[in-house]
Scaffold this motif. Structure first.
Motif, PDB file in Angstrom:
ATOM      1  N   GLN A  53       0.822  -1.210   0.000  1.00  0.00           N
ATOM      2  CA  GLN A  53       0.000   0.000   0.000  1.00  0.00           C
ATOM      3  C   GLN A  53       0.859   1.264   0.000  1.00  0.00           C
ATOM      4  O   GLN A  53       0.533   2.253  -0.663  1.00  0.00           O
ATOM      5  CB  GLN A  53      -0.936  -0.017   1.207  1.00  0.00           C
ATOM      6  N   ARG A  82       2.062   1.767  -3.446  1.00  0.00           N
ATOM      7  CA  ARG A  82       0.963   2.334  -4.237  1.00  0.00           C
ATOM      8  C   ARG A  82       0.822   3.834  -3.966  1.00  0.00           C
ATOM      9  O   ARG A  82       0.586   4.624  -4.896  1.00  0.00           O
ATOM     10  CB  ARG A  82      -0.351   1.626  -3.890  1.00  0.00           C
ATOM     11  N   ILE A 139      -2.824   4.345  -4.786  1.00  0.00           N
ATOM     12  CA  ILE A 139      -3.564   3.830  -3.631  1.00  0.00           C
ATOM     13  C   ILE A 139      -5.008   4.323  -3.694  1.00  0.00           C
ATOM     14  O   ILE A 139      -5.282   5.465  -4.071  1.00  0.00           O
ATOM     15  CB  ILE A 139      -2.898   4.244  -2.297  1.00  0.00           C
TER      16      ILE A 139
END
Length: 231
Positions: free
Chosen positions: A209, A212, A218
């Motif tokens: 995450q 990202r 994200i």
């Protein structure tokens, strides 16, 4: 506390969050000169905004530290430490009631809604809003892990799925004419990363995450229920 406040502040400044609060005020109706209790007021932003709309707004929160922050930030506001299930108000003394992201942390949300009914004068209005923790969607290359982590976070809360039950809670407490809306919170960037960090501390999943977030990829989507009814 400072980390939580920073996350809450970031979320509250999101355009969708501003629009959602505004909609909750609209569903309360005419606020001019009316007493509005905002339960779980946190840092007090909604109390200040309700006061700007002409209400006599009273913020109640169980956390003394949050109340101290609210008083410091909004010195003209009225803030009290209190329990959602035992509000520091007389019976029938309020014309409006609002609870934002509160009921999911309560063991018995029905008691809180019954307490809302107690403090409201006849004809008063209540508005409940909050997320369903079991319906959060997070884009990930590891969907099975993501599903497990979201469910685990939900199961760690006292009433994670209560938002989908707001309508029935209000009806059971004697409220009438409920209005149900579902809004979608869409979060990206650092705000989304802060949110997923509050779901889990599993390092490998959080690393994905974080990558990202650095690549502007994200995405966290949160369904938010908004329900209003008449006392």
């Amino acid at each position: 506390m400072s980390s939580l406040l920073a996350t809450l502040d970031a979320i509250e400044r999101e355009p969708a969050a501003v629009a959602l609060r505004t909609r909750s005020y609209e569903l309360l109706g005419d606020l001019t000169g009316r007493t509005v209790v905002d339960v779980g007021c946190g840092g007090g932003r909604a109390v200040a905004e309700l006061a700007e709309r002409g209400a006599h707004a009273v913020g109640v929160d169980l956390d003394p530290e949050m109340i101290a922050v609210a008083r410091e930030r909004w010195p003209a506001g009225v803030f009290q430490v209190g329990d959602a299930c035992a509000l520091p108000l007389e019976t029938g003394s309020a014309s409006h009631y609002r609870a934002d992201k509160v009921l999911h942390v309560l063991e018995d949300p029905a008691r809180a809604v019954a307490e809302a009914r107690r403090v409201l004068a006849p004809g008063g209005r209540a508005v409940l809003l909050g997320q369903d923790w079991d319906m959060i969607a997070i884009d990930s290359d590891e969907p099975e892990t993501t599903r497990r982590l979201v469910h685990a976070k939900a199961d760690s809360l006292p009433s994670p799925r209560i938002a989908r039950g707001y309508r029935n809670l209000l009806l059971d407490a004697g409220f009438t004419d409920p209005i149900v809306e579902v809004h979608t919170g869409v979060f990206t960037g650092d705000t989304a990363l802060d949110l997923v960090k509050r779901i889990t501390d599993e390092e490998s999943w959080l690393a994905e995450q974080a990558a990202r977030a650095r690549a502007n990829r994200i995405l966290v989507v949160v369904p938010i229920f908004l329900v209003a009814a008449q006392a």
